[in-house]
Motif scaffolding. Structure first.
Motif, PDB file in Angstrom:
ATOM      1  N   MET A 193       0.839  -1.143   0.000  1.00 59.84           N
ATOM      2  CA  MET A 193       0.000   0.000   0.000  1.00 59.84           C
ATOM      3  C   MET A 193       0.906   1.234   0.000  1.00 59.84           C
ATOM      4  O   MET A 193       1.832   1.329   0.784  1.00 59.84           O
ATOM      5  CB  MET A 193      -0.858  -0.054   1.251  1.00 59.84           C
ATOM      6  N   PRO A 194       0.564   2.153  -0.868  1.00 59.24           N
ATOM      7  CA  PRO A 194       1.438   3.322  -0.974  1.00 59.24           C
ATOM      8  C   PRO A 194       1.313   4.211   0.278  1.00 59.24           C
ATOM      9  O   PRO A 194       0.293   4.243   0.949  1.00 59.24           O
ATOM     10  CB  PRO A 194       0.941   4.039  -2.208  1.00 59.24           C
ATOM     11  N   ILE A 195       2.302   4.955   0.536  1.00 58.51           N
ATOM     12  CA  ILE A 195       2.396   5.804   1.733  1.00 58.51           C
ATOM     13  C   ILE A 195       1.339   6.909   1.710  1.00 58.51           C
ATOM     14  O   ILE A 195       0.726   7.168   2.741  1.00 58.51           O
ATOM     15  CB  ILE A 195       3.816   6.384   1.854  1.00 58.51           C
ATOM     16  N   PRO A 196       1.085   7.569   0.591  1.00 58.18           N
ATOM     17  CA  PRO A 196       0.050   8.601   0.625  1.00 58.18           C
ATOM     18  C   PRO A 196      -1.308   8.021   1.001  1.00 58.18           C
ATOM     19  O   PRO A 196      -2.089   8.656   1.716  1.00 58.18           O
ATOM     20  CB  PRO A 196       0.009   9.161  -0.786  1.00 58.18           C
ATOM     21  N   LEU A 197      -1.622   6.796   0.563  1.00 58.36           N
ATOM     22  CA  LEU A 197      -2.885   6.177   0.923  1.00 58.36           C
ATOM     23  C   LEU A 197      -2.915   5.862   2.409  1.00 58.36           C
ATOM     24  O   LEU A 197      -3.930   6.071   3.084  1.00 58.36           O
ATOM     25  CB  LEU A 197      -3.095   4.909   0.096  1.00 58.36           C
ATOM     26  N   ARG A 198      -1.803   5.399   2.938  1.00 58.65           N
ATOM     27  CA  ARG A 198      -1.716   5.111   4.375  1.00 58.65           C
ATOM     28  C   ARG A 198      -1.890   6.400   5.183  1.00 58.65           C
ATOM     29  O   ARG A 198      -2.550   6.387   6.231  1.00 58.65           O
ATOM     30  CB  ARG A 198      -0.352   4.492   4.701  1.00 58.65           C
ATOM     31  N   LEU A 199      -1.319   7.475   4.711  1.00 55.05           N
ATOM     32  CA  LEU A 199      -1.452   8.745   5.419  1.00 55.05           C
ATOM     33  C   LEU A 199      -2.900   9.228   5.387  1.00 55.05           C
ATOM     34  O   LEU A 199      -3.419   9.750   6.374  1.00 55.05           O
ATOM     35  CB  LEU A 199      -0.550   9.818   4.793  1.00 55.05           C
ATOM     36  N   ARG A 200      -3.565   9.026   4.241  1.00 54.43           N
ATOM     37  CA  ARG A 200      -4.960   9.435   4.142  1.00 54.43           C
ATOM     38  C   ARG A 200      -5.831   8.611   5.093  1.00 54.43           C
ATOM     39  O   ARG A 200      -6.731   9.127   5.743  1.00 54.43           O
ATOM     40  CB  ARG A 200      -5.457   9.264   2.707  1.00 54.43           C
ATOM     41  N   ILE A 201      -5.592   7.301   5.152  1.00 51.06           N
ATOM     42  CA  ILE A 201      -6.357   6.433   6.036  1.00 51.06           C
ATOM     43  C   ILE A 201      -6.096   6.820   7.497  1.00 51.06           C
ATOM     44  O   ILE A 201      -7.020   6.898   8.315  1.00 51.06           O
ATOM     45  CB  ILE A 201      -6.028   4.946   5.772  1.00 51.06           C
ATOM     46  N   ALA A 202      -4.834   7.060   7.848  1.00 52.62           N
ATOM     47  CA  ALA A 202      -4.480   7.458   9.209  1.00 52.62           C
ATOM     48  C   ALA A 202      -5.127   8.791   9.551  1.00 52.62           C
ATOM     49  O   ALA A 202      -5.660   8.986  10.656  1.00 52.62           O
ATOM     50  CB  ALA A 202      -2.967   7.550   9.356  1.00 52.62           C
ATOM     51  N   LEU A 203      -5.089   9.716   8.570  1.00 55.67           N
ATOM     52  CA  LEU A 203      -5.698  11.018   8.792  1.00 55.67           C
ATOM     53  C   LEU A 203      -7.213  10.882   8.954  1.00 55.67           C
ATOM     54  O   LEU A 203      -7.822  11.505   9.824  1.00 55.67           O
ATOM     55  CB  LEU A 203      -5.367  11.960   7.629  1.00 55.67           C
ATOM     56  N   LEU A 204      -7.823  10.044   8.114  1.00 52.69           N
ATOM     57  CA  LEU A 204      -9.257   9.796   8.218  1.00 52.69           C
ATOM     58  C   LEU A 204      -9.591   9.166   9.581  1.00 52.69           C
ATOM     59  O   LEU A 204     -10.573   9.529  10.226  1.00 52.69           O
ATOM     60  CB  LEU A 204      -9.724   8.894   7.071  1.00 52.69           C
ATOM     61  N   GLY A 205      -8.791   8.217  10.046  1.00 51.23           N
ATOM     62  CA  GLY A 205      -8.985   7.588  11.352  1.00 51.23           C
ATOM     63  C   GLY A 205      -8.837   8.612  12.475  1.00 51.23           C
ATOM     64  O   GLY A 205      -9.602   8.601  13.455  1.00 51.23           O
ATOM     65  N   LEU A 206      -7.848   9.493  12.326  1.00 47.97           N
ATOM     66  CA  LEU A 206      -7.620  10.523  13.332  1.00 47.97           C
ATOM     67  C   LEU A 206      -8.804  11.500  13.392  1.00 47.97           C
ATOM     68  O   LEU A 206      -9.275  11.859  14.474  1.00 47.97           O
ATOM     69  CB  LEU A 206      -6.326  11.282  13.005  1.00 47.97           C
ATOM     70  N   VAL A 207      -9.319  11.890  12.243  1.00 51.21           N
ATOM     71  CA  VAL A 207     -10.469  12.791  12.185  1.00 51.21           C
ATOM     72  C   VAL A 207     -11.694  12.105  12.777  1.00 51.21           C
ATOM     73  O   VAL A 207     -12.453  12.704  13.543  1.00 51.21           O
ATOM     74  CB  VAL A 207     -10.724  13.252  10.723  1.00 51.21           C
ATOM     75  N   ALA A 208     -11.904  10.825  12.422  1.00 54.65           N
ATOM     76  CA  ALA A 208     -13.042  10.082  12.951  1.00 54.65           C
ATOM     77  C   ALA A 208     -12.923   9.940  14.468  1.00 54.65           C
ATOM     78  O   ALA A 208     -13.910  10.104  15.209  1.00 54.65           O
ATOM     79  CB  ALA A 208     -13.142   8.722  12.286  1.00 54.65           C
ATOM     80  N   SER A 209     -11.720   9.647  14.952  1.00 56.77           N
ATOM     81  CA  SER A 209     -11.480   9.517  16.387  1.00 56.77           C
ATOM     82  C   SER A 209     -11.756  10.847  17.091  1.00 56.77           C
ATOM     83  O   SER A 209     -12.387  10.893  18.149  1.00 56.77           O
ATOM     84  CB  SER A 209     -10.042   9.066  16.630  1.00 56.77           C
ATOM     85  N   HIS A 210     -11.284  11.922  16.480  1.00 59.56           N
ATOM     86  CA  HIS A 210     -11.502  13.249  17.061  1.00 59.56           C
ATOM     87  C   HIS A 210     -13.000  13.576  17.094  1.00 59.56           C
ATOM     88  O   HIS A 210     -13.503  14.095  18.088  1.00 59.56           O
ATOM     89  CB  HIS A 210     -10.735  14.301  16.243  1.00 59.56           C
ATOM     90  N   ALA A 211     -13.722  13.251  16.042  1.00 59.67           N
ATOM     91  CA  ALA A 211     -15.171  13.502  15.986  1.00 59.67           C
ATOM     92  C   ALA A 211     -15.896  12.681  17.061  1.00 59.67           C
ATOM     93  O   ALA A 211     -16.809  13.183  17.732  1.00 59.67           O
ATOM     94  CB  ALA A 211     -15.703  13.166  14.596  1.00 59.67           C
ATOM     95  N   CYS A 212     -15.489  11.424  17.234  1.00 57.65           N
ATOM     96  CA  CYS A 212     -16.109  10.573  18.264  1.00 57.65           C
ATOM     97  C   CYS A 212     -15.843  11.129  19.660  1.00 57.65           C
ATOM     98  O   CYS A 212     -16.749  11.162  20.500  1.00 57.65           O
ATOM     99  CB  CYS A 212     -15.589   9.150  18.156  1.00 57.65           C
ATOM    100  N   CYS A 213     -14.621  11.546  19.904  1.00 62.17           N
ATOM    101  CA  CYS A 213     -14.284  12.102  21.227  1.00 62.17           C
ATOM    102  C   CYS A 213     -15.067  13.398  21.480  1.00 62.17           C
ATOM    103  O   CYS A 213     -15.545  13.632  22.601  1.00 62.17           O
ATOM    104  CB  CYS A 213     -12.781  12.369  21.325  1.00 62.17           C
ATOM    105  N   THR A 214     -15.203  14.214  20.466  1.00 64.32           N
ATOM    106  CA  THR A 214     -15.966  15.453  20.609  1.00 64.32           C
ATOM    107  C   THR A 214     -17.426  15.142  20.913  1.00 64.32           C
ATOM    108  O   THR A 214     -18.018  15.722  21.825  1.00 64.32           O
ATOM    109  CB  THR A 214     -15.856  16.300  19.329  1.00 64.32           C
ATOM    110  N   TRP A 215     -18.006  14.207  20.152  1.00 59.77           N
ATOM    111  CA  TRP A 215     -19.400  13.819  20.379  1.00 59.77           C
ATOM    112  C   TRP A 215     -19.583  13.267  21.799  1.00 59.77           C
ATOM    113  O   TRP A 215     -20.518  13.608  22.507  1.00 59.77           O
ATOM    114  CB  TRP A 215     -19.820  12.779  19.337  1.00 59.77           C
ATOM    115  N   LEU A 216     -18.666  12.392  22.243  1.00 60.85           N
ATOM    116  CA  LEU A 216     -18.740  11.814  23.581  1.00 60.85           C
ATOM    117  C   LEU A 216     -18.624  12.901  24.653  1.00 60.85           C
ATOM    118  O   LEU A 216     -19.350  12.882  25.650  1.00 60.85           O
ATOM    119  CB  LEU A 216     -17.646  10.759  23.749  1.00 60.85           C
TER     120      LEU A 216
END
Length: 124
Positions: A1-24
């Protein structure tokens, strides 16, 4: 898997995690506020209930004191009525005695009645 795709997935996970923490965080804050409001309401209701109970007890105490005062008043009135009846009988007896007339008996009754009303002890 290319690095830019991994960074996008990690960034997406980080944003999702941040959204969940904010909602909680928002949910916990809302629930804490709701609990605080419920506690305040319960405290106010308890205070109102305590005030109502105290008022009822005071009313009951006042009613008992009023009944007792009325009872004492009636007892005193009964004693006075009995005294005046006895006085009237004594005066009637005096008026029937020889050597005394009814005018003297009435004057004596008025004197005794005034003494009784003034609160002085009656002489035999």
């Amino acid at each position: 898997m290319p690095i830019p795709l991994r960074l996008r997935i990690a960034l997406l996970g980080l944003v999702a995690s941040h959204a969940c923490c904010t909602w909680l965080g928002w949910e916990l804050r809302d629930r804490s506020a709701d609990l605080a409001a419920i506690r305040v309401q319960a405290t106010q209701e308890t205070g109102r209930a305590d005030t109502a109970i105290a008022a009822r007890q005071q009313d009951q105490t006042n009613a008992q004191a009023g009944a007792q005062a009325e009872s004492q008043h009636l007892a005193l009135q009964s004693v006075r009525t009995q005294q005046f009846t006895t006085l009237q009988q004594d005066i009637d007896t005096h008026a029937k005695d020889t050597g005394r007339d009814r005018g003297d008996a009435d004057a004596e009754f008025v004197r005794i009645w005034r003494e009784a009303n003034a609160g002085h002890p009656l002489r035999p």
